[in-house]
Design a protein around this motif. Structure first.
Motif, mmCIF file in Angstrom:
data_model
loop_
_atom_site.group_PDB
_atom_site.id
_atom_site.type_symbol
_atom_site.label_atom_id
_atom_site.label_comp_id
_atom_site.label_asym_id
_atom_site.label_seq_id
_atom_site.Cartn_x
_atom_site.Cartn_y
_atom_site.Cartn_z
ATOM 1 N N ASP A 75 0.840 -1.214 0.000
ATOM 2 C CA ASP A 75 0.000 0.000 0.000
ATOM 3 C C ASP A 75 0.867 1.252 0.000
ATOM 4 O OD1 ASP A 75 -2.235 -1.608 0.016
ATOM 5 O OD2 ASP A 75 -2.667 -1.326 2.160
ATOM 6 N N ASN A 76 1.959 1.232 0.760
ATOM 7 C CA ASN A 76 2.869 2.390 0.786
ATOM 8 C C ASN A 76 3.499 2.619 -0.581
ATOM 9 O OD1 ASN A 76 2.379 2.929 3.463
ATOM 10 N ND2 ASN A 76 4.188 1.869 4.207
ATOM 11 N N ARG A 77 3.895 1.517 -1.254
ATOM 12 C CA ARG A 77 4.459 1.655 -2.597
ATOM 13 C C ARG A 77 3.425 2.228 -3.561
ATOM 14 N NH1 ARG A 77 5.508 -3.714 -3.158
ATOM 15 N NH2 ARG A 77 6.331 -4.152 -1.121
ATOM 16 N N GLN A 78 2.198 1.726 -3.479
ATOM 17 C CA GLN A 78 1.136 2.246 -4.349
ATOM 18 C C GLN A 78 0.860 3.716 -4.045
ATOM 19 O OE1 GLN A 78 -2.194 -0.355 -3.717
ATOM 20 N NE2 GLN A 78 -1.519 -1.845 -5.242
ATOM 21 N N ALA A 79 0.843 4.059 -2.766
ATOM 22 C CA ALA A 79 0.612 5.455 -2.387
ATOM 23 C C ALA A 79 1.743 6.334 -2.903
ATOM 24 C CB ALA A 79 0.483 5.589 -0.870
ATOM 25 N N ALA A 80 2.974 5.857 -2.809
ATOM 26 C CA ALA A 80 4.114 6.630 -3.320
ATOM 27 C C ALA A 80 4.006 6.793 -4.837
ATOM 28 C CB ALA A 80 5.431 5.943 -2.951
ATOM 29 N N ASP A 81 3.601 5.717 -5.530
ATOM 30 C CA ASP A 81 3.422 5.811 -6.989
ATOM 31 C C ASP A 81 2.305 6.794 -7.333
ATOM 32 O OD1 ASP A 81 5.428 3.961 -7.293
ATOM 33 O OD2 ASP A 81 4.075 2.262 -7.672
ATOM 34 N N GLN A 82 1.202 6.724 -6.591
ATOM 35 C CA GLN A 82 0.096 7.650 -6.834
ATOM 36 C C GLN A 82 0.520 9.086 -6.530
ATOM 37 O OE1 GLN A 82 -3.111 6.137 -4.450
ATOM 38 N NE2 GLN A 82 -3.765 4.661 -6.008
ATOM 39 N N ASP A 83 1.294 9.258 -5.465
ATOM 40 C CA ASP A 83 1.787 10.592 -5.115
ATOM 41 C C ASP A 83 2.692 11.128 -6.221
ATOM 42 O OD1 ASP A 83 2.173 12.851 -3.377
ATOM 43 O OD2 ASP A 83 4.176 12.036 -2.936
ATOM 44 N N ALA A 84 3.567 10.289 -6.730
ATOM 45 C CA ALA A 84 4.458 10.711 -7.812
ATOM 46 C C ALA A 84 3.654 11.063 -9.063
ATOM 47 C CB ALA A 84 5.475 9.619 -8.124
ATOM 48 N N ALA A 85 2.641 10.233 -9.371
ATOM 49 C CA ALA A 85 1.801 10.514 -10.543
ATOM 50 C C ALA A 85 1.023 11.814 -10.344
ATOM 51 C CB ALA A 85 0.843 9.354 -10.793
ATOM 52 N N ALA A 86 0.490 12.010 -9.144
ATOM 53 C CA ALA A 86 -0.263 13.243 -8.860
ATOM 54 C C ALA A 86 0.665 14.456 -8.927
ATOM 55 C CB ALA A 86 -0.928 13.154 -7.490
ATOM 56 N N ASP A 87 1.880 14.312 -8.401
ATOM 57 C CA ASP A 87 2.838 15.415 -8.453
ATOM 58 C C ASP A 87 3.208 15.735 -9.897
ATOM 59 O OD1 ASP A 87 4.575 17.323 -7.154
ATOM 60 O OD2 ASP A 87 6.252 16.043 -7.785
ATOM 61 N N SER A 88 3.415 14.699 -10.691
ATOM 62 C CA SER A 88 3.736 14.903 -12.113
ATOM 63 C C SER A 88 2.570 15.583 -12.820
ATOM 64 C CB SER A 88 4.039 13.556 -12.762
ATOM 65 O OG SER A 88 4.210 13.701 -14.148
ATOM 66 N N GLU A 89 1.357 15.126 -12.539
ATOM 67 C CA GLU A 89 0.175 15.737 -13.153
ATOM 68 C C GLU A 89 0.037 17.195 -12.697
ATOM 69 O OE1 GLU A 89 -4.675 15.200 -13.218
ATOM 70 O OE2 GLU A 89 -3.415 13.552 -12.534
ATOM 71 N N TYR A 90 0.286 17.435 -11.414
ATOM 72 C CA TYR A 90 0.216 18.797 -10.870
ATOM 73 C C TYR A 90 1.213 19.702 -11.576
ATOM 74 C CZ TYR A 90 1.355 22.588 -7.648
ATOM 75 O OH TYR A 90 1.646 23.813 -7.104
ATOM 76 N N ARG A 91 2.457 19.227 -11.721
ATOM 77 C CA ARG A 91 3.485 20.036 -12.373
ATOM 78 C C ARG A 91 3.128 20.290 -13.842
ATOM 79 N NH1 ARG A 91 7.711 20.862 -9.007
ATOM 80 N NH2 ARG A 91 7.991 19.383 -7.309
ATOM 81 N N GLY A 92 2.562 19.283 -14.509
ATOM 82 C CA GLY A 92 2.137 19.458 -15.892
ATOM 83 C C GLY A 92 1.025 20.487 -16.006
ATOM 84 N N GLU A 93 0.050 20.385 -15.125
ATOM 85 C CA GLU A 93 -1.056 21.346 -15.134
ATOM 86 C C GLU A 93 -0.556 22.750 -14.799
ATOM 87 O OE1 GLU A 93 -4.289 21.071 -15.958
ATOM 88 O OE2 GLU A 93 -3.874 19.012 -16.587
ATOM 89 N N LEU A 94 0.385 22.828 -13.866
ATOM 90 C CA LEU A 94 0.948 24.128 -13.494
ATOM 91 C C LEU A 94 1.688 24.749 -14.675
ATOM 92 C CD1 LEU A 94 1.326 26.146 -11.182
ATOM 93 C CD2 LEU A 94 3.426 24.934 -10.581
ATOM 94 N N ALA A 95 2.462 23.947 -15.384
ATOM 95 C CA ALA A 95 3.178 24.447 -16.557
ATOM 96 C C ALA A 95 2.186 24.880 -17.633
ATOM 97 C CB ALA A 95 4.123 23.372 -17.103
ATOM 98 N N SER A 96 1.150 24.088 -17.817
ATOM 99 C CA SER A 96 0.111 24.438 -18.799
ATOM 100 C C SER A 96 -0.572 25.744 -18.406
ATOM 101 C CB SER A 96 -0.918 23.304 -18.890
ATOM 102 O OG SER A 96 -1.993 23.678 -19.696
ATOM 103 N N ALA A 97 -0.891 25.895 -17.124
ATOM 104 C CA ALA A 97 -1.551 27.120 -16.651
ATOM 105 C C ALA A 97 -0.628 28.325 -16.822
ATOM 106 C CB ALA A 97 -1.965 26.964 -15.194
ATOM 107 N N ARG A 98 0.649 28.145 -16.545
ATOM 108 C CA ARG A 98 1.600 29.242 -16.722
ATOM 109 C C ARG A 98 1.695 29.645 -18.192
ATOM 110 N NH1 ARG A 98 6.310 27.277 -12.584
ATOM 111 N NH2 ARG A 98 5.350 28.106 -10.692
ATOM 112 N N SER A 99 1.738 28.636 -19.044
ATOM 113 C CA SER A 99 1.808 28.907 -20.483
ATOM 114 C C SER A 99 0.560 29.654 -20.941
ATOM 115 C CB SER A 99 1.944 27.586 -21.243
ATOM 116 O OG SER A 99 1.841 27.807 -22.622
ATOM 117 N N GLU A 100 -0.591 29.191 -20.480
ATOM 118 C CA GLU A 100 -1.846 29.856 -20.856
ATOM 119 C C GLU A 100 -1.901 31.272 -20.291
ATOM 120 O OE1 GLU A 100 -6.635 29.141 -20.410
ATOM 121 O OE2 GLU A 100 -5.284 27.439 -20.186
ATOM 122 N N ALA A 101 -1.423 31.444 -19.075
ATOM 123 C CA ALA A 101 -1.397 32.788 -18.477
ATOM 124 C C ALA A 101 -0.483 33.701 -19.283
ATOM 125 C CB ALA A 101 -0.942 32.720 -17.021
ATOM 126 N N GLY A 102 0.639 33.197 -19.744
ATOM 127 C CA GLY A 102 1.550 33.991 -20.580
ATOM 128 C C GLY A 102 0.887 34.388 -21.888
#
Length: 172
Positions: free
Chosen positions: A68-95
């Motif tokens: 469960d900890n490994r799955q949670a870490a994988d989900q956290d990494a995926a969520a962090d990656s998705e967050y960073r992607g969305e943040l970059a997309s939002a920054r690009s759109e804001a620009g």
């Protein structure tokens, strides 16, 4: 209770005065061995097996928790990656939005400047036309007054005779 029986057998053997060789097993050894095996069997069946089951369950839960900890870490990494992607997309759109707003602002400023320049040109033309019209209307009266003023000035400069009366009024 068994311990009392064993102690009784050992005491009886010593009381008879028999000397025993400790290397040769006697009945006491077999009796103690039987008691040991019974106690060992009881402990194995009623103590070790339940404890072993609890330990196996604990190991299973630990393995499940680790998974469960490994799955949670994988989900956290995926969520962090998705967050960073969305943040970059939002920054690009804001620009892009900022650039579009700047472009729209420049266009509005240019339009307003053009309108202001047109209005200034119209007002200057109106003022020029008004001044020209006023100048043309005042020109005949000014021309008439210029003639008398120039005659008076010429008379003063030339000093045209003290015998002619001056048209101008004396200074006070």
């Amino acid at each position: 209770m068994m311990g009392v029986a064993v102690a009784g057998v050992v005491w009886a053997a010593e009381a008879e005065g028999e000397t025993s060789n400790f290397l040769i097993p006697n009945g006491t050894f077999f009796f103690i061995l039987a008691i040991f095996l019974v106690v060992f069997g009881v402990i194995g069946k009623f103590v070790v097996k339940p404890v072993q089951k609890v330990l196996e369950e604990r190991e299973r839960l630990l393995a499940q928790t680790a998974q469960d900890n490994r799955q949670a870490a994988d989900q956290d990494a995926a969520a962090d990656s998705e967050y960073r992607g969305e943040l970059a997309s939002a920054r690009s759109e804001a620009g892009k939005l900022r650039d579009q707003a700047r472009s729209d602002g420049r266009q509005v400023v240019d339009e307003m400047r053009s309108e202001a320049n047109d209005e200034v040109a119209d007002r200057l033309k109106q003022a020029s036309d008004t001044l020209k019209a006023e100048g043309q209307s005042l020109a005949p009266s000014l021309n008439a007054s210029v003639e008398t003023l120039s005659q008076t000035l010429a008379d003063r400069i030339l000093g045209a005779g003290s015998d002619q009366p001056s048209r101008s009024t004396p200074r006070e």
